[in-house]
Design a protein around this motif. Structure first.
Motif, short mmCIF file in Angstrom:
data_model
loop_
_atom_site.label_atom_id
_atom_site.label_comp_id
_atom_site.label_asym_id
_atom_site.label_seq_id
_atom_site.Cartn_x
_atom_site.Cartn_y
_atom_site.Cartn_z
N CYS A 124 5.34 9.66 0.83
CA CYS A 124 3.97 9.18 0.66
C CYS A 124 3.12 9.55 1.86
CB CYS A 124 3.95 7.66 0.46
SG CYS A 124 2.31 7.06 0.00
N ASN B 7 0.42 7.95 2.64
CA ASN B 7 -0.06 6.69 3.24
C ASN B 7 1.07 6.00 4.01
OD1 ASN B 7 -2.57 7.01 2.18
ND2 ASN B 7 -2.46 5.32 0.73
N GLN B 8 0.69 5.03 4.80
CA GLN B 8 1.68 4.21 5.52
C GLN B 8 1.24 2.76 5.46
OE1 GLN B 8 3.15 5.81 9.35
NE2 GLN B 8 1.63 7.41 9.12
N CYS B 9 1.27 2.18 4.26
CA CYS B 9 0.83 0.79 4.14
C CYS B 9 1.76 -0.10 4.95
CB CYS B 9 0.81 0.37 2.67
SG CYS B 9 -0.30 1.38 1.69
N PHE C 108 2.71 -3.17 4.75
CA PHE C 108 3.65 -4.08 4.07
C PHE C 108 4.74 -3.33 3.32
CE2 PHE C 108 0.42 -2.96 1.03
CZ PHE C 108 1.18 -2.60 -0.06
N CYS C 109 4.67 -2.00 3.29
CA CYS C 109 5.52 -1.22 2.37
C CYS C 109 6.85 -0.87 3.02
CB CYS C 109 4.78 0.05 1.95
SG CYS C 109 5.73 1.12 0.87
N PHE D 201 9.04 0.98 1.23
CA PHE D 201 9.51 1.99 0.28
C PHE D 201 9.26 3.42 0.78
CE2 PHE D 201 8.08 4.54 -3.46
CZ PHE D 201 9.23 4.51 -4.25
N TYR D 202 8.12 3.65 1.45
CA TYR D 202 7.73 5.04 1.71
C TYR D 202 8.56 5.67 2.82
CZ TYR D 202 5.32 3.98 6.10
OH TYR D 202 5.06 3.61 7.39
N GLY E 33 5.29 7.43 -4.46
CA GLY E 33 4.38 7.63 -3.34
C GLY E 33 3.35 8.73 -3.64
N LEU E 34 2.40 8.86 -2.73
CA LEU E 34 1.38 9.92 -2.86
C LEU E 34 1.97 11.18 -2.24
CD1 LEU E 34 -1.77 7.86 -1.73
CD2 LEU E 34 -0.67 7.98 -3.99
N VAL F 22 -4.19 3.58 -7.23
CA VAL F 22 -4.12 4.34 -5.98
C VAL F 22 -3.73 5.79 -6.27
CG1 VAL F 22 -2.96 4.44 -3.73
CG2 VAL F 22 -3.45 2.22 -4.78
N LYS G 42 -5.52 2.87 2.12
CA LYS G 42 -5.45 2.77 0.67
C LYS G 42 -6.81 2.55 0.02
CE LYS G 42 -1.66 0.96 -1.58
NZ LYS G 42 -0.71 -0.13 -1.76
S1 SF4 Z 1 4.18 4.05 -1.56
FE1 SF4 Z 1 2.29 2.91 -2.09
S2 SF4 Z 1 2.44 1.01 -0.92
FE2 SF4 Z 1 3.92 2.46 -0.01
S3 SF4 Z 1 2.78 3.52 1.64
FE3 SF4 Z 1 2.54 4.75 -0.20
S4 SF4 Z 1 0.60 4.04 -1.13
FE4 SF4 Z 1 1.27 2.46 0.35
#
Ligand code: SF4
Length: 365
Positions: free
Chosen positions: A72, A74-76, A78-79, A81-82, A118-119, A150, A198
């Motif tokens: 991904c 992004n680096q949210c 709370f996540c 997963f990425y 992820g993105l 998203v 995001k």
């Molecule tokens: S997978 Fe979704 S929640 Fe996790 S960092 Fe990427 S956009 Fe954010």
């Protein structure tokens, strides 16, 4: 009977009167419930509303997830997963990988595949159009529920298209509905803390409105139990309730409790089960125009999800088949979430409910 209906406060009596007369509770009344009422009072009202709509019916479906990549951009915060490309623990499936996964998951026997991820820098509208073409040609019966707002915003930017065009193209290839994730808390100040890169609140709502206007149903979520206040939760639900008044496009609301493992938030505490259950109940009461409230068992655990069905939830989600890692990577107790249909039906029956298999549009199968 009247003697039995003793209310602790005038405010609770007033709220109960509104609920029993099918009225709409205000923001201030929702705040009163969060701040002053106990979970049992909230459950009593929420169960009344749920029973009036669905009786003892509880919905489930036969489904699987495909989390196509956790790479991904992004680096949210709370996540859990990425991952970055090449980083340990990253995965990235091709179209043929997805078909093999669906074959292994006996996709002939399920009704829905939920696709999200992820993105990924190379996976945009073209890749997913091809993927959906493959899935529909091999498993034409499968409903494809995919993407959060998203991802739709990301595809639109990456492919220089508007949301209408992205949704229309993907719909033509087999996209049946949008998932509800990425909403977190619809307040841009909170989003700066949780997920600064995001989709902002207005854009999240705009993508869903676009899908609804294109005749596509979507779900909606709320990630709560981190830095937000009760007022922030109510503001979030108010945005959803307002959009639903306009479009009637949301099928289901899914409260998602913040899980603390493996992320950058720096909050190790999670809210109690009691607060989680009360939140289900207040969601049911406040979101009077969203038909279904889901107790997503891979996130909260089977037993807690079962309890949530007495706090206003009517949807138990599905069989899953050990196909989602988003919550197990965040420390959920269900590390390999999977339930057979028989197990779900028995669990619901044992708790006094009537299990109803549904399709992705909530029609009984
Ligand atoms: S997978 Fe979704 S929640 Fe996790 S960092 Fe990427 S956009 Fe954010």
């Amino acid at each position: 009977m009247d003697d039995l209906l003793k209310f602790r406060t005038d405010q609770e009596k007033e709220i109960a009167g509104i609920v029993f007369n099918s009225g709409r509770i205000s923001d201030e009344q929702a705040l009163y419930l969060y701040e002053n009422s106990d979970p049992v009072f909230c459950a009593w009202l929420a169960d009344y509303v749920k029973n009036a709509r669905f009786g003892k019916d509880v919905y489930y479906n036969k489904n699987t997830h495909v989390e196509i990549t956790n790479i991904c951009l992004n680096q949210c915060k709370f996540c859990s997963f990425y991952r970055r490309k090449g980083e340990e623990g990253a995965w990235d499936y091709s179209c043929s990988d997805v078909i093999s996964i669906l074959e292994q998951k006996n996709a002939e026997e399920i009704t829905e595949v939920h696709i999200t991820g992820g993105l990924h820098p190379e996976k945009t509208t073209g890749f997913y159009s091809e993927l959906f073409t493959h899935i529909k040609s091999r498993f034409p019966h499968l409903h494809i529920k995919a993407f959060t707002a998203v991802e739709i915003e990301y595809f639109a930017k990456a492919d220089n298209m508007d949301f209408e065009t992205v949704i229309a193209l993907l719909k033509e290839k087999g996209l049946g509905s949008l998932a509800g994730g990425g909403a977190e808390i619809l307040d841009d100040k909170i989003r700066k803390t949780l997920c600064p890169e995001k989709t902002d609140s207005a854009t999240w709502l705009k993508v869903h409105k676009t899908a609804h206007n294109a005749g596509m149903k979507t779900n909606c979520t709320m990630l709560y139990g981190h830095v937000e206040s009760y007022r922030d939760r109510i503001k979030h639900m108010s945005e959803l309730r307002n959009l639903q008044d306009e479009t009637q496009g949301f099928n289901c609301f899914i409260p998602l409790k913040y899980k603390s493992y493996g992320n950058q938030m720096g909050i190790n505490k999670e809210i109690s089960l009691s607060e989680e259950l009360k939140n289900y109940a207040i969601s049911r009461l406040y979101l009077d125009n969203i038909p279904h409230i889901k107790a997503y068992w891979p996130m909260t655990g089977k037993e807690n999800a079962l309890l949530a069905l007495s706090f206003g939830a009517d949807d138990f989600d599905g069989t899953i088949g050990d196909s989602t890692k988003i919550y197990s990577m965040a420390g959920a107790e269900e590390q390999k979430p999977s339930m057979s249909e028989k197990e779900i039906r028995q669990m619901l029956k044992d708790a006094g409910f009537n299990p109803v298999e549904r399709d992705s549009g909530y029609d009984p199968v």
